[in-house]
Write an enzyme that holds these catalytic residues in place. Structure first.
Site, PDB file in Angstrom:
ATOM      1  N   ASP A  42       0.864  -1.176   0.000  1.00  0.00           N
ATOM      2  CA  ASP A  42       0.000   0.000   0.000  1.00  0.00           C
ATOM      3  C   ASP A  42       0.905   1.231   0.000  1.00  0.00           C
ATOM      4  O   ASP A  42       2.057   1.175   0.457  1.00  0.00           O
ATOM      5  CB  ASP A  42      -0.884  -0.042   1.247  1.00  0.00           C
ATOM      6  CG  ASP A  42      -1.607   1.256   1.501  1.00  0.00           C
ATOM      7  OD1 ASP A  42      -2.342   1.714   0.604  1.00  0.00           O
ATOM      8  OD2 ASP A  42      -1.418   1.830   2.600  1.00  0.00           O
ATOM      9  N   ASP A  44      -0.079   4.997   0.929  1.00  0.00           N
ATOM     10  CA  ASP A  44      -0.253   5.983   1.998  1.00  0.00           C
ATOM     11  C   ASP A  44      -0.419   5.302   3.352  1.00  0.00           C
ATOM     12  O   ASP A  44      -1.307   4.476   3.543  1.00  0.00           O
ATOM     13  CB  ASP A  44      -1.469   6.857   1.704  1.00  0.00           C
ATOM     14  CG  ASP A  44      -1.334   7.591   0.375  1.00  0.00           C
ATOM     15  OD1 ASP A  44      -0.254   8.152   0.131  1.00  0.00           O
ATOM     16  OD2 ASP A  44      -2.289   7.572  -0.424  1.00  0.00           O
TER      17      ASP A  44
END
Length: 212
Positions: A42, A44
């Site tokens: 991922d 953020d």
């Protein structure tokens, strides 16, 4: 040089947007190794600090141990990808140029990554790519020529882990202050930081690999 499989001017209902090297990784002959065949991060809150709807590369800051974790995966010859929801595109708060500028800055800090899969949709768009749906995992793995069941996804919230599970991949939660307690409790695999997670995935001193 990266190419974008989505035009600069297009409906955000198309997607996911796939940012890949000019040569698809899956077209290269790879030596089979122990451990995962791809590691997908991922963006953020996992690789970089979570700044909502950020399209400014100057505001990009790496999360602790992110560079060391990516380097460890890369050193094993395992492809590295990013899967990220960017609903700011659908909301009109981000442009494709902003997302691309941030991607370039992330790679300046982390080195080149093999694939980026970006969901440009909002929560109500009903797409198949926005996490917790599995579309981003499927798209990234297809670009890499990897079976999703041989991939690992690392993320900081439950949607990352649910997307991995829906795709047949292993999900590893790396909690941050925004991770809800119930998400941490529900995670089958978790680690206190990215480097710890990656070291567990790549194996200990005996060379055996496994999930944290």
């Amino acid at each position: 040089m990266f190419t974008v499989d989505a035009p600069e001017v297009s409906s955000v209902r198309e997607g996911p947007w796939l940012l890949t090297p000019g040569e698809r990784y899956g077209s290269r002959r790879r030596v089979r190794r122990t451990g995962p065949e791809a590691v997908l991060f991922d963006r953020d809150g996992t690789l970089v600090e979570d700044i909502p709807y950020n399209g400014d590369p100057e505001r990009v800051r790496l999360m602790p141990s992110a560079r060391a974790a990516v380097d460890a995966v890369r050193a094993r010859g395992i492809p590295v990808g990013v899967i990220t929801n960017q609903s700011g595109l659908a909301r009109g708060l981000l442009t494709h140029g902003g997302v691309e500028a941030v991607r370039r800055r992330v790679e300046e800090l982390l080195g080149p990554l093999n694939v980026w899969a970006v969901c440009p949709h909002g929560p109500g768009d009903g797409c198949a790519c926005r996490k917790p749906a599995p579309g981003l995992v499927h798209a990234a793995c297809a670009a890499l020529g990897v079976d999703p069941r041989a991939a690992v996804v690392l993320g900081d919230i439950g949607a990352d882990i649910e997307a991995a599970k829906a795709a047949g991949a292993v999900g590893v939660l790396v909690p941050t202050p925004v991770t809800r307690p119930e998400e941490t409790a529900a995670a089958e695999h978790a680690a206190p930081d990215l480097l710890t997670a990656v070291r567990a995935l790549l194996g200990g001193p005996d060379g055996s690999a496994g999930a944290p």
